[in-house]
Design a protein around this motif. Structure first.
Motif, PDB file in Angstrom:
ATOM      1  N   ARG A   1      -3.075   1.563  -4.906  1.00 52.11           N
ATOM      2  CA  ARG A   1      -3.343   2.004  -3.466  1.00 52.11           C
ATOM      3  C   ARG A   1      -4.117   0.728  -2.557  1.00 52.11           C
ATOM      4  NH1 ARG A   1      -8.141   4.672  -7.036  1.00 52.11           N
ATOM      5  NH2 ARG A   1      -9.849   3.839  -6.198  1.00 52.11           N
ATOM      6  N   GLU A   2      -3.938   1.481  -1.312  1.00 48.15           N
ATOM      7  CA  GLU A   2      -4.242   0.560  -0.339  1.00 48.15           C
ATOM      8  C   GLU A   2      -5.738   0.382  -0.231  1.00 48.15           C
ATOM      9  OE1 GLU A   2      -2.523   1.543   3.892  1.00 48.15           O
ATOM     10  OE2 GLU A   2      -4.537   1.722   4.210  1.00 48.15           O
TER      11      GLU A   2
ATOM     12  N   GLN B   1      -4.647  -4.032   4.798  1.00 54.46           N
ATOM     13  CA  GLN B   1      -4.195  -2.664   4.701  1.00 54.46           C
ATOM     14  C   GLN B   1      -2.494  -2.633   5.079  1.00 54.46           C
ATOM     15  OE1 GLN B   1      -7.070  -2.742   6.154  1.00 54.46           O
ATOM     16  NE2 GLN B   1      -7.998  -2.122   4.353  1.00 54.46           N
ATOM     17  N   TYR B   2      -2.002  -3.963   4.612  1.00 59.48           N
ATOM     18  CA  TYR B   2      -0.763  -4.349   4.896  1.00 59.48           C
ATOM     19  C   TYR B   2      -0.242  -4.545   6.437  1.00 59.48           C
ATOM     20  CZ  TYR B   2      -1.299  -3.217   0.016  1.00 59.48           C
ATOM     21  OH  TYR B   2      -1.811  -3.421  -1.149  1.00 59.48           O
TER      22      TYR B   2
ATOM     23  N   SER C   1      -1.389 -10.374  -0.159  1.00 54.92           N
ATOM     24  CA  SER C   1      -2.012  -9.131   0.154  1.00 54.92           C
ATOM     25  C   SER C   1      -2.569  -8.444  -1.075  1.00 54.92           C
ATOM     26  CB  SER C   1      -1.307  -8.255   0.836  1.00 54.92           C
ATOM     27  OG  SER C   1      -0.750  -8.559   2.002  1.00 54.92           O
TER      28      SER C   1
ATOM     29  N   ASN D   1       2.519  -0.858  -2.371  1.00 61.00           N
ATOM     30  CA  ASN D   1       1.539  -0.369  -1.350  1.00 61.00           C
ATOM     31  C   ASN D   1       1.863  -0.605  -0.050  1.00 61.00           C
ATOM     32  OD1 ASN D   1       0.109   0.236  -3.832  1.00 61.00           O
ATOM     33  ND2 ASN D   1      -1.233  -1.525  -3.463  1.00 61.00           N
TER      34      ASN D   1
ATOM     35  N   ALA E   1       2.366   1.932   3.390  1.00 57.82           N
ATOM     36  CA  ALA E   1       1.683   1.604   4.426  1.00 57.82           C
ATOM     37  C   ALA E   1       2.659   1.939   5.813  1.00 57.82           C
ATOM     38  CB  ALA E   1       1.162   0.459   4.525  1.00 57.82           C
TER      39      ALA E   1
END
Lengths: 520, 396
Positions: free
Chosen positions: A138-139, A483-484, A498, A511, A515
């Motif tokens: 997950r982020e 968060q990308y 990332s 992920n 996003a």
């Protein structure tokens, strides 16, 4: 602003392909634009001399997210494993090698105490790496916000650590930031075992056994699963290229298009939003969203341009530690190499040369001062033992990650330096396989400088940035980009730079796809 | 100046020091970064009235001056500053502020567009670190030239007349925020119609080797026009009357502030006009867009306060005595005949016309008294004579 619905993915490495596959699966119009002639990035199989193929850069699969394999149906797209359960053989010059698997250690002069301690060590490390693995899908949360999603995500991490139980939580917090040297010295007697295990925290990075963050890097390495076994090592049939070939097929079957031999020169901007990419040939491709599989510095400085970002974030990106210290040595051999004391049945395992912790630390020391190791450490695979498609019959390929070969070598990686380092590697190999020099038909050394050029990774760092706590989770690659989504409208990062980071995982790609979808 | 070993000295005399020294009757020097700088030469009031009624000279040399040149100079400054730099044409000067990524002010200053693509940024405090950080990815040359340029602020109603008398042809036709160059003592004298007084005034820029010559010529020409030096204290008074902010007093530089709530955005200082959100990228833009959407935390206001007791450091309260802000700068304005102040109020307080109470403490013959003086938010500067903007500049 362009009204294009197209999503262009810059770079067809494993993360770019994973991201493409997930976005295409959701019905988005996706185009992957890859500079090289074949997709795969640093997970690629390539002929390095006529008749001999090798996984050019990464050569073992151990971090691939099981969910991705399943969801994208990689096996139906042709992914096969030559082996899924490689053991590790820690080579000893006197032939008293030691072998360990995910559950046990044997051979060598390993004491009964060490034999008993090893499974416990392993279980505990696996338990700790589970905490990371849960976070990897997950982020990562942003710190200091009052956003519900961020707070929940941070709370889940705290809860996962708490749920380890009192003793393990304490131990996790004690060791997560420290070095391999200390924790291995605490638990084992065998110098050979300690040396070999320390590499879990060193490979691909810029750390020595006594460098803090080594344990974190080792936990990261153990966080993957192959065939349901945490920390297992797999050798894909046909080399690492078959992993990315399966990913490419999955992306294409879902509707993504892939263009190879199309290096991106720049990301195009319209105001504060991306509007496409321009290829080196001058061709422009419209896109409403650009997702970059390139490392953060290449993406933001070379392709986008720092002027499209605010200065604080530019400073953070320019300070990312991403100077590679791992090289790759590929040998074409005219026969099976003979390692003293190693049975033919073990030749196909993962062989490591790291006879003790001090040896590894010495190897690392040189790199701090811009020199390559005099006695390098190595992680060796001979994939042709299991997979005869990679070399002519009876002949073999030896693939080795060799450390430490700093990107910023004093005097540069000229021919003399390359020859000197290759000779050091052969000299060390010769101690374990005395006749190997006579078997070599072709040698390929890829220093971080070559890796930078060939795979377009700034600094030639395998993980697109050092995998340490200060560059991990919500700090990877830097706060504000973790968060990308970047501050530039429509621009996302999906590479190993990332969260969760390097190794052939695909998690960053998946992920990032999530996003992109949630940002629509 | 920056020779080897310069660090052994911690403060320098300015290039005008030989002329300032005898005029500094109090013989008291403060420091402004690398230089000796006087707060008072003889008497704050006398110096203040010279600026307002005749003309006076302030040694501006210690002001941080950073030269920005190179192919990307414009693009670089447009990304560094919140305002549109395109509007600062060659030969013009623009007031500006710059922010960190959080949209909080680092400092304010004036941008001199000396020649096409050749800029000088003047600021109260050194900005080199942030300016170099901001230069990553730009082809620019950034050079601190603080010590290579001697500068004087020459302000007051008779300033134009004195410069004309000094032989600066056509100086009366120099527009506000304009720049002119003159040959002077074998070097070049740059004159800009700028200043920190809110009145007719100029700033003079010259090579340090000609500094004393410039001073002598200026004082010779100004003798019958009431010329005298003025120090930092008088400067602080005139700038408050003119409605001009002072970094460190009306706002803190964000990079030197520990508590995030103590920093201020341009919107929170009433500087909306200096923020051009239509530029695709500048430092702080993302945060300022957010702030525009979600609202600011503070409003910065000018207050007209009843009575004549300066409201220094006062709390500003609602009628029910709830504190909603504090005064940052205050004075009794002799020119406006008004008790004036700047204050930072919690949003949404601070609309023009709104009334508050200023809690003022003052002492008379060792006895402290507290008053709650009614005050109201006004939208004009306390002192703004027409001659400030007139071209040609009037002769007095």
């Amino acid at each position: 602003m362009t009204d294009s619905k197209r999503i262009v993915i810059v770079g067809g490495g494993h993360n770019g392909l994973v991201c493409a596959a997930y976005l295409a699966k959701k019905g988005r119009e996706v185009m992957v634009v890859e500079a090289a002639e074949q997709v795969g990035g640093a997970a690629v199989t390539r002929e390095f001399t006529p008749g001999f193929k090798v996984s050019s850069c990464a050569h073992l699969l151990y971090l691939m997210d099981a969910g991705i394999s399943r969801e994208l149906g990689l096996e139906t797209h042709g992914l096969r494993f030559a082996r899924q359960d490689l053991a590790t053989v820690a080579l000893a010059a006197d032939g008293k090698h030691l072998t360990y698997t995910t559950t046990a250690v044997s051979g060598g002069d390993v004491s009964a105490d060490d034999r008993a301690a090893y499974p416990k060590y392993r279980r505990r490390m696996e338990k700790f790496s589970d905490v990371l693995a849960k976070l990897y899908t997950r982020e990562p949360p942003r710190l200091g916000t009052h956003n519900r999603k961020d707070l929940m995500s941070a709370a889940r991490l705290a809860l996962d650590i708490r749920l380890l139980g009192r003793d393990d939580m304490r131990e996790f917090l004690r060791i997560a930031g420290i070095n391999m040297f200390d924790i291995l010295e605490e638990q084992f007697d065998s110098a050979l075992l300690k040396g070999a295990l320390s590499l879990d925290g060193m490979l691909g990075g810029s750390l020595g056994p006594r460098s803090n963050n080594g344990v974190f890097a080792a936990l990261h390495r153990l966080s993957g699963q192959v065939g349901g076994t945490r920390g297992a090592l797999a050798l894909p049939a046909g080399g690492m290229g078959s992993v990315t070939a399966a990913l490419a097929q999955a992306a294409q079957m879902n509707g993504a298009t892939i263009r190879t031999s199309s290096p991106v020169a720049s990301i195009l901007m319209d105001g504060d939003h991306v509007c496409g990419v321009e290829l080196e040939g001058g061709e422009k491709i419209d896109a409403g969203i650009v997702v970059s599989n390139a490392d953060p510095r290449t993406t933001l400085f070379d392709l986008l341009g720092a002027r499209h970002l605010e200065a604080g974030i530019v400073r953070r990106v320019s300070n990312i530690r991403m100077s590679g210290k791992a090289a790759k040595l590929n040998l074409a051999l005219n026969g099976a190499p003979e390692f003293t004391g190693l049975g033919a049945d073990q030749l196909g395992e993962r062989l490591v040369i790291a006879p003790d912790l001090v040896y590894v630390e010495h190897a690392f020391n040189h790199s701090k001062y811009g020199e390559h190791s005099v006695e390098p450490v190595m992680e060796i695979t001979i994939p042709t033992v299991h997979d005869t498609t990679l070399a002519p019959s009876g002949q073999h390929v030896l693939s080795a990650v060799v450390q430490y070969a700093p990107y910023d070598l004093k005097g540069g990686w000229d021919e003399a330096a390359r020859t000197a380092f290759t000779n050091q590697c052969m000299e060390v190999l010769g101690r374990y396989a005395p006749k190997i020099r006579e078997q070599v038909m072709h040698t390929e050394l890829m220093t971080p400088v070559d890796i930078e050029r060939e795979f377009r990774i700034t600094g030639g760092h395998w993980h697109h940035g050092e995998l340490t706590l200060d560059q991990a989770l919500m700090l990877r690659p830097v706060p504000g980009l973790a968060q990308y989504k970047t501050p530039v409208g429509g621009l996302y990062l999906c590479g190993a730079g990332s969260h969760p980071g390097g190794g052939v995982m695909g998690a960053a790609g998946r992920n990032a796809a999530a996003a992109v979808l949630s940002g629509e | 100046m920056r020779s080897r070993g310069h660090f052994r000295k911690n403060v320098y005399p300015s290039p005008f020091h030989s002329r300032l020294e005898p005029l500094n009757k109090l013989k008291e020097w403060g420091r402004w970064h690398d230089y000796l700088s006087a707060d008072t030469y003889i008497c704050d009031s006398k110096e203040y009235f010279a600026v307002r009624n005749t003309c006076a000279v302030f040694d501006l040399t210690p002001m941080e001056k950073t030269r920005v040149t190179g192919p990307d100079a414009f693009a670089y400054l447009d990304r560094l500053l919140t305002r549109s730099v395109e509007k600062v044409k060659p030969g013009r000067v623009g007031y500006c502020v710059w922010c960190d990524d959080n949209g909080r002010l680092l400092d304010d200053g004036t941008l001199f567009h000396l020649h096409e693509g050749d800029y000088r940024l003047c600021s109260l405090h050194p900005q080199l670190d942030w300016m170099l950080t901001s230069a990553i990815g730009f082809d620019v040359d950034i050079r601190v030239e603080t010590h290579e340029v001697a500068a004087l602020a020459f302000q007051g109603p008779t300033s134009c007349a004195v410069l004309r008398k000094m032989g600066l042809d056509d100086i009366e036709n120099l527009k506000p925020f304009g720049i002119k160059h003159y040959a002077f003592a074998g070097t070049e004298l740059m004159v800009s119609r700028t200043g920190y007084s809110g009145d007719l005034g100029y700033e003079l820029w010259i090579d340090p080797s000609a500094a004393e010559d410039l001073w002598d010529r200026l004082f010779e020409a100004g003798e019958l026009h009431g010329i005298m030096p003025f120090g930092g204290n008088a400067l602080d008074l005139v700038r408050i009357e003119a409605g001009l902010l002072l970094c460190g007093k009306d706002f803190l530089p964000a990079d030197g502030t520990v508590r995030p709530e103590r920093t201020r955005s341009p919107f929170e200082l009433g500087l909306d006009w200096l923020v051009d959100l239509s530029k695709p990228c500048f430092n702080g833009r993302q945060a300022l867009l957010e702030e525009k959407k979600n609202g600011s935390r503070y409003n910065f206001v000018k207050l007209d306060i009843d009575g004549n007791k300066p409201a220094n450091d006062s709390f500003i309260m609602l009628q029910n005595k709830t504190t909603v802000g504090h005064v940052t700068s205050a004075m009794w304005s002799p020119s406006a005949k008004a008790n004036i102040a700047f204050a930072s109020l919690e949003a949404p307080y601070g609309q023009v016309g709104e009334e508050f109470l200023a809690e003022i403490y003052y002492q008379r013959e060792l006895k402290w008294t507290r008053v709650l003086a009614p005050c109201r938010v006004i939208d004009h500067n306390f002192f703004e004579p027409p001659r400030r903007r007139m071209t040609p500049a009037p002769d007095f």
